[in-house]
Design a protein around this motif. Sequence first.
Motif, PDB file in Angstrom:
ATOM      1  N   HIS A   1     -42.661 -10.558  28.461  1.00 48.28           N
ATOM      2  CA  HIS A   1     -43.950 -10.056  27.616  1.00 48.28           C
ATOM      3  C   HIS A   1     -43.398  -9.791  26.789  1.00 48.28           C
ATOM      4  O   HIS A   1     -42.155  -9.042  26.600  1.00 48.28           O
ATOM      5  N   GLU A   2     -43.877  -9.641  25.336  1.00 45.59           N
ATOM      6  CA  GLU A   2     -43.855  -8.571  24.283  1.00 45.59           C
ATOM      7  C   GLU A   2     -44.466  -7.147  24.143  1.00 45.59           C
ATOM      8  O   GLU A   2     -45.381  -7.193  24.784  1.00 45.59           O
ATOM      9  N   ILE A   3     -43.745  -6.296  24.819  1.00 45.92           N
ATOM     10  CA  ILE A   3     -43.356  -4.906  25.103  1.00 45.92           C
ATOM     11  C   ILE A   3     -43.471  -3.963  23.714  1.00 45.92           C
ATOM     12  O   ILE A   3     -42.699  -4.217  22.494  1.00 45.92           O
ATOM     13  N   GLU A   4     -44.185  -2.507  24.000  1.00 46.17           N
ATOM     14  CA  GLU A   4     -43.450  -1.212  22.834  1.00 46.17           C
ATOM     15  C   GLU A   4     -42.974  -0.554  23.563  1.00 46.17           C
ATOM     16  O   GLU A   4     -43.199  -0.343  25.317  1.00 46.17           O
ATOM     17  N   ALA A   5     -41.549  -0.318  22.933  1.00 49.41           N
ATOM     18  CA  ALA A   5     -41.152   1.113  23.333  1.00 49.41           C
ATOM     19  C   ALA A   5     -40.673   2.572  22.485  1.00 49.41           C
ATOM     20  O   ALA A   5     -40.439   1.676  21.162  1.00 49.41           O
ATOM     21  N   ASN A   6     -40.474   2.812  22.845  1.00 49.76           N
ATOM     22  CA  ASN A   6     -40.284   4.497  22.192  1.00 49.76           C
ATOM     23  C   ASN A   6     -41.153   5.021  22.131  1.00 49.76           C
ATOM     24  O   ASN A   6     -42.238   4.697  23.025  1.00 49.76           O
ATOM     25  N   LEU A   7     -40.857   7.095  22.431  1.00 52.08           N
ATOM     26  CA  LEU A   7     -42.214   7.618  22.232  1.00 52.08           C
ATOM     27  C   LEU A   7     -42.801   8.116  21.936  1.00 52.08           C
ATOM     28  O   LEU A   7     -44.080   8.423  21.660  1.00 52.08           O
ATOM     29  N   GLY A   8     -42.939   6.916  20.307  1.00 52.62           N
ATOM     30  CA  GLY A   8     -44.307   6.678  19.331  1.00 52.62           C
ATOM     31  C   GLY A   8     -45.047   5.994  21.067  1.00 52.62           C
ATOM     32  O   GLY A   8     -46.111   5.976  20.306  1.00 52.62           O
ATOM     33  N   VAL A   9     -45.399   5.385  22.156  1.00 56.34           N
ATOM     34  CA  VAL A   9     -45.627   4.865  22.384  1.00 56.34           C
ATOM     35  C   VAL A   9     -47.152   5.965  23.253  1.00 56.34           C
ATOM     36  O   VAL A   9     -48.315   4.802  23.890  1.00 56.34           O
TER      37      VAL A   9
ATOM     38  N   ALA B   1     -41.307   4.556  27.603  1.00 52.99           N
ATOM     39  CA  ALA B   1     -41.621   5.413  26.721  1.00 52.99           C
ATOM     40  C   ALA B   1     -39.882   5.850  26.200  1.00 52.99           C
ATOM     41  O   ALA B   1     -39.807   5.454  25.935  1.00 52.99           O
ATOM     42  N   GLY B   2     -39.016   5.540  27.503  1.00 51.44           N
ATOM     43  CA  GLY B   2     -38.139   6.421  26.944  1.00 51.44           C
ATOM     44  C   GLY B   2     -36.598   6.064  27.779  1.00 51.44           C
ATOM     45  O   GLY B   2     -36.780   5.654  29.297  1.00 51.44           O
ATOM     46  N   ASN B   3     -34.882   5.874  27.685  1.00 49.52           N
ATOM     47  CA  ASN B   3     -34.604   6.409  28.684  1.00 49.52           C
ATOM     48  C   ASN B   3     -34.121   7.770  28.910  1.00 49.52           C
ATOM     49  O   ASN B   3     -34.853   8.716  29.242  1.00 49.52           O
ATOM     50  N   PHE B   4     -32.962   7.689  29.871  1.00 47.27           N
ATOM     51  CA  PHE B   4     -32.671   8.829  30.844  1.00 47.27           C
ATOM     52  C   PHE B   4     -32.198  10.214  29.889  1.00 47.27           C
ATOM     53  O   PHE B   4     -32.946  11.131  30.214  1.00 47.27           O
TER      54      PHE B   4
END
Length: 631
Positions: free
Chosen positions: A240-248, A311-314
């Motif tokens: 799947h193509e997805i978005e990542a990081n807190l900008g979501v 959205a983000g990691n640990f």
Amino acid sequence: EDFKCLSCDKANYKLIEKAKNEKIETVWDRAEAMQPQCGFGEMGLCCTNCSMGPCRIVKVSEDGPKKGICGADEDTIAARNLARSIAAGSSAHSDHGRDIAHALYNAAKNPESGYKVKNPEKLISLAKEWGISTENLDIKDIAAKVAETALQEFGKPFGHLRFVDRAPEDRIDIWKKMNVVPRAIDRDIVEVLHSTHIGCDADYRNIMVAATRAALSDGWGGSMIGTELSDILFGVPEPHEIEANLGVFKEDEVNLVIHGHEPTLSEAILVAVNDPELVELAKKQGAEGIDLVGMCCTGNEIAMRHGIPMAGNFFQQELAIITGAVDAMVVDVQCIMPALSQAAKCYHTKLITTSPKAKIPGAIHMQFNEEEAIESAKKIVREAVSNFKNRRGNILIPQEKSKGFVGYSNEAIINALDGVANSVAHPMGTVKPLADAIKSGVLRGAAAIVGCNNHKVLHDKGHEELAKELIKNDVLVVTTGCGAYACIKEGLMSKEATKFCGKGLATVCELVKIPPVLHMGSCVDISRILLLLSELAKFMNVDIKDLPAAGAAPEWMSEKALSIGTYVVASGVYTMLGVAPQVTGSENLTRFLTDDIKDIYGGCFDIEANPQKAAEKIIDHIEKKRKSLNI
Ligand code: BF8
């Protein structure tokens, strides 16, 4: 202020600054306040196994005790501490696997649960593998039998774990010889706790036998059950193509973060956020809709199966709340910082705990009941939605987000490879194209980059730099856990990532249409990597230890990571750690883990904090293996 020394993810800088301005502490503040960290603990030389202690072994000078009050020396103490951590890690992964098995059972027996078997083919094939007769049984009956059989793997009195038989024969022989064949998951974990009790096992090498068995019962047991049964219940991941990081996060929608590990909860929440009544409720509150995003491993699970943004990691969990845009953070188990409740209090965010195994003071507890999963999830989502109107206006959503492809289960990888297999030269549905690319040298080898974040390494840098250096040298990278977040955020899972690759890997990626860094899932999904290695080894007629492959955990911190590292090494893989485990006070144990163990299992640990140097060592290892294979 310059926050480059804390993280190399720009999305974080604005939020760390916001936290400072709003006087909210983050993981980096607490890490600073903790300095200097205790040297005894750091070296594994503090024993609290009984109340005669704590006992500490002094290494820095001639004076001071060299033995604990019971007589345990540095080797015994460091090994016992390590073994107990490994057992805890194995228990966390395996208990997750057990919960998935219960959910499969509920899907079969309890229509109120709302769970349904999504992949009957995989169910039937596992039933066959396990010798369960499927004749005249419908899918539900087969599901119940497979679930029961899986649950028996935890406590069966005799024999060994069923998935052990998936390993190459030579590997199983080594395990038999070393007496580490995992038998029953709970038993193997309990045995570590027993043998490390005061006055029991004092031989560090023997302590590591029990610890290794418990770790193998994670990788080839609990985790593998978790992965396989999740695929059966919720579907096999596909790209799947997805978005990542807190900008979501979205300013005009209800932002619901699902954080933790078990897909039983996240899958039910996903159904609930699409419930027309709840979407309508969101609109009534003035929101445009409900934006579900994932964090940590549960985020990996729903990204892989449904294309939900990551959205983000640990290390980004508090920052997510500090955006001020999170209406609810719903958590289950593992890697959930208790600090979240403090951060949530500074905003309108509802922190909702759902598992009886993980309550947090200051959070709202809404128990998730798997027997009526969808109904319970709806209640939780309702709570989130009704909080949208309480936003306080101190919102900052960073612009940063990147795109990439996730969802490379072994099935998806083989599918992609089949795209280039012409049926005469390549039998379909096998790892042959991968083996051929490795043999020809177009691909030098493969490495897994997995694990957490740790303040002892610049956030995300350990993962990113290592991945970039490896793909530049034609080493295919697979990744899971929080490492996967670092890689996707850096753009390493996009089509354009071929620009970072050496010529060989770039060609493979273009031909097979895959990114050079493959997202293989959550930490329990490292079982997928074990199986891919096994398949490759069997296909090439060698053992796992002979493959030009390596593992790395550049920013690891959890006990689960220790269990993973141990089962990966015992499966024959050279494994690079970016942070030293707390064993360095025992020279014998350190030498055992980084050297002696090579002669036993073929794999060993290595420790290197600098990602460039770590990459050099991994490439060197891969080239040596190629040489011994004459390729
Ligand atoms: O199991 S990588 S910080 S989230 S322990 Fe935790 Fe480490 Fe992240 Fe998932 Ni894995």
